[in-house]
Design a protein around this motif. Sequence first.
Motif, PDB file in Angstrom:
ATOM      1  N   SER A  64      15.009  12.718  -0.390  1.00 52.44           N
ATOM      2  CA  SER A  64      13.826  13.339  -1.324  1.00 52.44           C
ATOM      3  C   SER A  64      14.115  14.744  -1.751  1.00 52.44           C
ATOM      4  CB  SER A  64      12.594  13.290  -0.558  1.00 52.44           C
ATOM      5  OG  SER A  64      11.659  14.032  -1.004  1.00 52.44           O
ATOM      6  N   ASP A  66      11.388  16.235  -3.637  1.00 49.60           N
ATOM      7  CA  ASP A  66       9.967  16.554  -4.419  1.00 49.60           C
ATOM      8  C   ASP A  66       9.126  17.167  -3.254  1.00 49.60           C
ATOM      9  OD1 ASP A  66       9.699  14.108  -3.276  1.00 49.60           O
ATOM     10  OD2 ASP A  66       8.854  13.298  -5.235  1.00 49.60           O
ATOM     11  N   THR A  67       9.289  17.851  -2.200  1.00 50.83           N
ATOM     12  CA  THR A  67       8.931  18.186  -1.233  1.00 50.83           C
ATOM     13  C   THR A  67       8.212  19.445  -1.763  1.00 50.83           C
ATOM     14  OG1 THR A  67       9.901  17.041   0.455  1.00 50.83           O
ATOM     15  CG2 THR A  67       8.181  18.806   0.993  1.00 50.83           C
ATOM     16  N   LEU A  68       6.590  19.642  -2.100  1.00 52.15           N
ATOM     17  CA  LEU A  68       6.215  20.739  -2.462  1.00 52.15           C
ATOM     18  C   LEU A  68       5.174  21.191  -1.602  1.00 52.15           C
ATOM     19  CD1 LEU A  68       5.885  19.384  -6.472  1.00 52.15           C
ATOM     20  CD2 LEU A  68       7.334  21.456  -5.697  1.00 52.15           C
ATOM     21  N   LEU A 111       8.514  24.811  -4.060  1.00 55.22           N
ATOM     22  CA  LEU A 111       9.680  23.737  -3.440  1.00 55.22           C
ATOM     23  C   LEU A 111      10.067  23.953  -2.188  1.00 55.22           C
ATOM     24  CD1 LEU A 111      10.789  21.341  -4.979  1.00 55.22           C
ATOM     25  CD2 LEU A 111      12.825  22.786  -5.626  1.00 55.22           C
ATOM     26  N   LYS A 115      15.019  21.450  -0.591  1.00 49.20           N
ATOM     27  CA  LYS A 115      15.318  20.635  -1.731  1.00 49.20           C
ATOM     28  C   LYS A 115      16.206  21.225  -2.819  1.00 49.20           C
ATOM     29  CE  LYS A 115      12.443  18.251   0.743  1.00 49.20           C
ATOM     30  NZ  LYS A 115      13.195  17.243   1.489  1.00 49.20           N
ATOM     31  N   GLU A 140      15.694  20.341 -13.293  1.00 49.80           N
ATOM     32  CA  GLU A 140      15.133  19.607 -12.072  1.00 49.80           C
ATOM     33  C   GLU A 140      13.956  20.721 -11.476  1.00 49.80           C
ATOM     34  OE1 GLU A 140      14.986  15.887  -9.949  1.00 49.80           O
ATOM     35  OE2 GLU A 140      15.281  16.641 -11.945  1.00 49.80           O
ATOM     36  N   ARG A 143      11.145  20.823 -13.737  1.00 52.20           N
ATOM     37  CA  ARG A 143      10.467  19.801 -13.625  1.00 52.20           C
ATOM     38  C   ARG A 143       9.440  19.738 -12.360  1.00 52.20           C
ATOM     39  NH1 ARG A 143      10.220  14.573 -11.721  1.00 52.20           N
ATOM     40  NH2 ARG A 143      12.122  14.877 -10.476  1.00 52.20           N
ATOM     41  N   LEU A 144      10.180  19.934 -11.135  1.00 48.61           N
ATOM     42  CA  LEU A 144       9.160  19.510  -9.851  1.00 48.61           C
ATOM     43  C   LEU A 144       8.471  20.754  -9.798  1.00 48.61           C
ATOM     44  CD1 LEU A 144      12.390  18.494  -7.765  1.00 48.61           C
ATOM     45  CD2 LEU A 144      10.379  17.133  -8.545  1.00 48.61           C
ATOM     46  N   THR A 145       8.839  21.965  -9.909  1.00 47.54           N
ATOM     47  CA  THR A 145       7.715  23.253  -9.592  1.00 47.54           C
ATOM     48  C   THR A 145       6.680  23.124 -10.822  1.00 47.54           C
ATOM     49  OG1 THR A 145       9.373  24.619 -10.615  1.00 47.54           O
ATOM     50  CG2 THR A 145       9.375  24.034  -8.313  1.00 47.54           C
TER      51      THR A 145
END
Length: 199
Positions: A64, A66-68, A111, A115, A140, A143-145
């Motif tokens: 994984s 995408d741990t936020l 994030l 990750k 990436e 996008r995730l943050t």
Amino acid sequence: MTSSIEVLSEDLPLLGEEGKDPLEAVARQLLVEIGEDPEREGLRDTPARYARWWREFTQYDPGSVDTLFETTASGNLVGVSGISVWSLCEHHLLPFSCRFTIGYLPQEKMLGLSKFARIAHQHAHKLQSQEQLSQQIADEVERLTGSPDVAVIGRGEHLCMAMRGIRTPATMTTAVWRGALKDSALRSELIALTSDSNR
């Protein structure tokens, strides 16, 4: 007179032949083409190892990414450095190693620390160029943050330069600066904060 290479070639499985591993067939053919005997003791299991390694590398699963976490530190610079990955040059199929520094300005979400390394590995385990790899990591993280303020600095050593052509070691540096991190003061701050890990 028939050469030993021609004789060996007749015994090779055809690429894609039913019941045969095509990657092993490629490895066997490569050995023949460079004048080796894939049936000699030291090479007998090499095609299987070659096939196994290519699949392990290119099908790598980083887990994984995408741990936020919620944060109250919005706008404070975060830098993660010393992330080491291996990738493969898409021009010569030779390895290159790269150390990355990633920086960003969190907004409402941060994030998870591990990750950043997972993102770098996720994109490194394919045929790449260092320039593309740096861009993909930045994409990436952005996008995730949800933060447009992202920087990625990569320092790589490429066997396609050290083992062929000019045959000399060298370090290639790539940098991606986005949003507020295009500002020279923030660039300098990130470089100063992470400099010990990039030497």
